[in-house]
Design a protein around this motif. Structure first.
Motif, PDB file in Angstrom:
ATOM      1  N   ILE A   5       6.808  -0.567  -0.718  1.00 37.18           N
ATOM      2  CA  ILE A   5       6.432   0.605   0.428  1.00 37.18           C
ATOM      3  C   ILE A   5       7.274   1.872   0.033  1.00 37.18           C
ATOM      4  O   ILE A   5       8.403   1.524   0.148  1.00 37.18           O
ATOM      5  N   LEU A   7       8.558   5.269   1.246  1.00 34.62           N
ATOM      6  CA  LEU A   7       8.511   6.090   2.608  1.00 34.62           C
ATOM      7  C   LEU A   7       9.183   7.291   2.493  1.00 34.62           C
ATOM      8  O   LEU A   7      10.219   7.261   1.681  1.00 34.62           O
ATOM      9  N   ASN A   8       8.721   8.517   2.627  1.00 34.05           N
ATOM     10  CA  ASN A   8       9.422   9.556   2.835  1.00 34.05           C
ATOM     11  C   ASN A   8      10.085   9.739   4.129  1.00 34.05           C
ATOM     12  O   ASN A   8       9.727  10.082   5.134  1.00 34.05           O
ATOM     13  N   LYS A   9      11.506   9.450   4.029  1.00 36.15           N
ATOM     14  CA  LYS A   9      12.502   9.253   5.130  1.00 36.15           C
ATOM     15  C   LYS A   9      12.825  10.788   5.711  1.00 36.15           C
ATOM     16  O   LYS A   9      13.220  11.359   4.903  1.00 36.15           O
ATOM     17  N   VAL A  32       7.607   2.588  10.101  1.00 35.61           N
ATOM     18  CA  VAL A  32       7.037   1.533   9.368  1.00 35.61           C
ATOM     19  C   VAL A  32       6.683   0.098  10.226  1.00 35.61           C
ATOM     20  O   VAL A  32       7.770  -0.340  10.827  1.00 35.61           O
ATOM     21  N   ILE A 171       3.409  12.324  -0.791  1.00 45.89           N
ATOM     22  CA  ILE A 171       3.776  11.614   0.484  1.00 45.89           C
ATOM     23  C   ILE A 171       4.568  12.779   1.571  1.00 45.89           C
ATOM     24  O   ILE A 171       5.544  13.167   1.205  1.00 45.89           O
ATOM     25  N   GLU A 175       5.794   9.815   6.151  1.00 44.51           N
ATOM     26  CA  GLU A 175       4.675   8.867   5.699  1.00 44.51           C
ATOM     27  C   GLU A 175       4.943   7.910   4.695  1.00 44.51           C
ATOM     28  O   GLU A 175       6.086   7.875   4.163  1.00 44.51           O
ATOM     29  N   THR A 176       4.044   6.984   4.666  1.00 46.46           N
ATOM     30  CA  THR A 176       4.401   5.810   3.622  1.00 46.46           C
ATOM     31  C   THR A 176       3.100   5.679   2.989  1.00 46.46           C
ATOM     32  O   THR A 176       2.155   6.083   3.042  1.00 46.46           O
ATOM     33  N   HIS A 177       3.262   5.042   1.544  1.00 50.33           N
ATOM     34  CA  HIS A 177       2.283   4.649   0.782  1.00 50.33           C
ATOM     35  C   HIS A 177       2.634   3.440  -0.099  1.00 50.33           C
ATOM     36  O   HIS A 177       3.982   3.098  -0.514  1.00 50.33           O
ATOM     37  N   GLU A 178       1.740   2.411   0.262  1.00 51.51           N
ATOM     38  CA  GLU A 178       2.161   1.082  -0.612  1.00 51.51           C
ATOM     39  C   GLU A 178       1.530   0.971  -2.004  1.00 51.51           C
ATOM     40  O   GLU A 178       0.360   1.671  -2.208  1.00 51.51           O
TER      41      GLU A 178
END
Length: 181
Positions: A5, A7-9, A32, A171, A175-178
């Motif tokens: 995954i 993630l844009n922290k 998450v 992203i 937001e997340t992207h798997e």
């Protein structure tokens, strides 16, 4: 099958799922909701950008362990103007308290089109700032901030944009992207 995954922290969030001072609000737990994944590497609370989460221990090690020399690209807004001398010093490696850094790929860049940061970066009319792109293969504590400071360019904003072949492209903050691996 392993999970990965991206993630844009956001700024102000810890790279862990528990132990924050504000309960879950300052940890990954509120961003998450995927059981069994862990951060492959870390980003400081005051840094933003790409954090990779996986349930695969081997992949986590390959991403995070310095011995694998996984390239990580950062976009840094720095105080002052990055002249040729400062950029050349960063490219050659700079001496820090814990030893000289490996050479980095560095270039001055135009201000990138990024999300707004909350809180915003301080702005001072009397002190110019600029952006640089810096790619390193080490993973020392606060390394990019210490490197830019060592050449007289304190970091104002730090965004990790890329780790290996994975980027933040598309992203948004938080937001997340798997991805399939």
């Amino acid at each position: 099958m392993s999970r990965l995954i991206l993630l844009n922290k956001p700024f102000g969030v810890l790279s862990q799922f528990t132990g924050g001072k504000d309960g879950e609000r300052d940890t990954l737990a509120h961003l998450v909701d995927v059981p069994g994944v862990y951060a492959a590497g870390r980003l400081d609370k005051d840094s933003e950008g790409l954090l990779l989460l996986t349930d695969d221990g081997r992949l986590q090690s390959r991403i995070a362990e310095p011995r694998y020399k996984m390239p990580k690209t950062y976009l840094a807004q720095v105080e002052g103007m990055a002249d040729d001398e400062a950029i050349d010093r960063l490219r050659r490696g700079v001496e820090l308290k814990d030893g000289k850094t490996a050479p980095a790929k560095v270039e001055a860049i135009e201000p990138p089109a990024l999300w707004d940061r909350d809180p915003p970066v301080r702005f001072r009319k009397s002190v110019p700032d600029c952006w640089i792109s810096l790619t390193i293969t080490e993973g020392r504590n606060r390394q990019v901030r210490r490197m830019t400071a060592a050449v007289g360019l304190p970091t104002l904003r730090l965004v990790r944009w890329q780790v290996g072949d994975w980027t933040l492209e598309g992203i948004g903050s938080g937001e997340t992207h798997e991805v399939q691996i």
